[in-house]
Design a protein around this motif. Sequence first.
Motif, PDB file in Angstrom:
ATOM      1  N   ASP A  17       0.865  -1.175   0.000  1.00 47.25           N
ATOM      2  CA  ASP A  17       0.000   0.000   0.000  1.00 47.25           C
ATOM      3  C   ASP A  17       0.901   1.225   0.000  1.00 47.25           C
ATOM      4  OD1 ASP A  17      -2.096  -1.761   0.353  1.00 47.25           O
ATOM      5  OD2 ASP A  17      -2.480  -1.208   2.429  1.00 47.25           O
ATOM      6  N   GLU A  18       0.429   2.292  -0.621  1.00 52.17           N
ATOM      7  CA  GLU A  18       1.175   3.543  -0.558  1.00 52.17           C
ATOM      8  C   GLU A  18       0.197   4.710  -0.536  1.00 52.17           C
ATOM      9  OE1 GLU A  18       2.195   4.220  -5.277  1.00 52.17           O
ATOM     10  OE2 GLU A  18       3.619   3.110  -4.065  1.00 52.17           O
ATOM     11  N   GLN A  19       0.597   5.770   0.158  1.00 54.63           N
ATOM     12  CA  GLN A  19      -0.234   6.961   0.187  1.00 54.63           C
ATOM     13  C   GLN A  19      -0.215   7.563  -1.206  1.00 54.63           C
ATOM     14  OE1 GLN A  19       0.446   9.780   3.367  1.00 54.63           O
ATOM     15  NE2 GLN A  19      -0.305  11.461   2.107  1.00 54.63           N
ATOM     16  N   PHE A  20      -1.392   7.749  -1.787  1.00 54.17           N
ATOM     17  CA  PHE A  20      -1.508   8.284  -3.136  1.00 54.17           C
ATOM     18  C   PHE A  20      -1.662   9.798  -3.094  1.00 54.17           C
ATOM     19  CE2 PHE A  20      -4.054   9.300  -6.935  1.00 54.17           C
ATOM     20  CZ  PHE A  20      -3.192   8.826  -7.913  1.00 54.17           C
ATOM     21  N   THR A  21      -2.575  10.273  -2.253  1.00 54.82           N
ATOM     22  CA  THR A  21      -2.792  11.709  -2.084  1.00 54.82           C
ATOM     23  C   THR A  21      -3.605  11.938  -0.818  1.00 54.82           C
ATOM     24  OG1 THR A  21      -3.469  13.738  -3.240  1.00 54.82           O
ATOM     25  CG2 THR A  21      -4.951  11.861  -3.421  1.00 54.82           C
ATOM     26  N   VAL A  22      -3.758  13.205  -0.466  1.00 53.72           N
ATOM     27  CA  VAL A  22      -4.614  13.626   0.638  1.00 53.72           C
ATOM     28  C   VAL A  22      -5.595  14.632   0.065  1.00 53.72           C
ATOM     29  CG1 VAL A  22      -4.704  14.788   2.873  1.00 53.72           C
ATOM     30  CG2 VAL A  22      -2.800  13.264   2.344  1.00 53.72           C
ATOM     31  N   ILE A  23      -6.864  14.487   0.413  1.00 52.51           N
ATOM     32  CA  ILE A  23      -7.910  15.379  -0.090  1.00 52.51           C
ATOM     33  C   ILE A  23      -8.573  16.068   1.092  1.00 52.51           C
ATOM     34  CG2 ILE A  23     -10.154  15.480  -1.262  1.00 52.51           C
ATOM     35  CD1 ILE A  23      -9.233  13.056  -2.927  1.00 52.51           C
ATOM     36  N   ASP A  24      -8.710  17.379   1.008  1.00 53.36           N
ATOM     37  CA  ASP A  24      -9.469  18.144   1.995  1.00 53.36           C
ATOM     38  C   ASP A  24     -10.898  18.258   1.497  1.00 53.36           C
ATOM     39  OD1 ASP A  24      -7.337  18.677   3.773  1.00 53.36           O
ATOM     40  OD2 ASP A  24      -6.628  20.291   2.480  1.00 53.36           O
ATOM     41  N   ALA A  25     -11.847  17.824   2.335  1.00 52.21           N
ATOM     42  CA  ALA A  25     -13.255  17.838   1.940  1.00 52.21           C
ATOM     43  C   ALA A  25     -14.129  17.917   3.187  1.00 52.21           C
ATOM     44  CB  ALA A  25     -13.588  16.585   1.139  1.00 52.21           C
ATOM     45  N   MET A  26     -15.406  18.161   2.969  1.00 46.44           N
ATOM     46  CA  MET A  26     -16.361  18.281   4.073  1.00 46.44           C
ATOM     47  C   MET A  26     -16.942  16.931   4.476  1.00 46.44           C
ATOM     48  SD  MET A  26     -16.883  21.713   4.578  1.00 46.44           S
ATOM     49  CE  MET A  26     -18.486  22.423   4.633  1.00 46.44           C
ATOM     50  N   LEU A  61      -0.794   8.528   9.321  1.00 51.23           N
ATOM     51  CA  LEU A  61      -0.972   7.290   8.576  1.00 51.23           C
ATOM     52  C   LEU A  61       0.101   6.300   9.012  1.00 51.23           C
ATOM     53  CD1 LEU A  61      -2.794   6.191   6.334  1.00 51.23           C
ATOM     54  CD2 LEU A  61      -1.117   7.015   4.688  1.00 51.23           C
ATOM     55  N   LYS A  62      -0.299   5.058   9.282  1.00 55.02           N
ATOM     56  CA  LYS A  62       0.635   4.032   9.744  1.00 55.02           C
ATOM     57  C   LYS A  62       0.565   2.810   8.842  1.00 55.02           C
ATOM     58  CE  LYS A  62       0.198   5.527  14.479  1.00 55.02           C
ATOM     59  NZ  LYS A  62      -0.383   5.287  15.771  1.00 55.02           N
ATOM     60  N   PHE A  63       1.715   2.155   8.698  1.00 52.60           N
ATOM     61  CA  PHE A  63       1.812   0.943   7.898  1.00 52.60           C
ATOM     62  C   PHE A  63       2.346  -0.187   8.772  1.00 52.60           C
ATOM     63  CE2 PHE A  63       1.887   4.416   4.945  1.00 52.60           C
ATOM     64  CZ  PHE A  63       1.176   3.960   3.859  1.00 52.60           C
ATOM     65  N   ASP A  64       1.934  -1.417   8.468  1.00 54.52           N
ATOM     66  CA  ASP A  64       2.432  -2.568   9.218  1.00 54.52           C
ATOM     67  C   ASP A  64       3.712  -3.096   8.581  1.00 54.52           C
ATOM     68  OD1 ASP A  64       1.704  -4.178   7.033  1.00 54.52           O
ATOM     69  OD2 ASP A  64      -0.062  -5.005   8.010  1.00 54.52           O
ATOM     70  N   GLU A  65       4.219  -4.204   9.102  1.00 50.38           N
ATOM     71  CA  GLU A  65       5.485  -4.777   8.633  1.00 50.38           C
ATOM     72  C   GLU A  65       5.403  -5.317   7.202  1.00 50.38           C
ATOM     73  OE1 GLU A  65       3.052  -7.849  10.702  1.00 50.38           O
ATOM     74  OE2 GLU A  65       3.765  -5.884  11.312  1.00 50.38           O
ATOM     75  N   ASN A  66       4.187  -5.500   6.672  1.00 46.79           N
ATOM     76  CA  ASN A  66       3.989  -5.979   5.299  1.00 46.79           C
ATOM     77  C   ASN A  66       3.692  -4.848   4.318  1.00 46.79           C
ATOM     78  OD1 ASN A  66       4.295  -8.753   5.996  1.00 46.79           O
ATOM     79  ND2 ASN A  66       2.242  -8.699   6.865  1.00 46.79           N
TER      80      ASN A  66
END
Length: 84
Positions: A17-26, A61-66
């Motif tokens: 998994d990877e962080q793709f983007t962050v979106i600000d929204a209501m 955001l946190k990721f596990d060992e995998n």
Amino acid sequence: MNQMEKFYVIKRTTGKDEQFTVIDAMSLDEADAIFLVRHERDKDAMNKGEEFLIFQADGELKFDENNRVVLPTKGEMMLHRKLS
């Protein structure tokens, strides 16, 4: 009155998994609509089995060992998956 919130967009592939983007929204629905408009080509270019996950940020955001994202234990999530 609602306030802007931060929503993470995670790209999930077979290996990580990877962080793709962050979106600000209501709201989550608004974050999903923004994602679909801004990243239509990315969504269309997904390979079979890939996913985009969208959920409200609850701290860092946190990721596990995998190399998989640790999903929040509460709240809702949007999922876009390429099935074939």
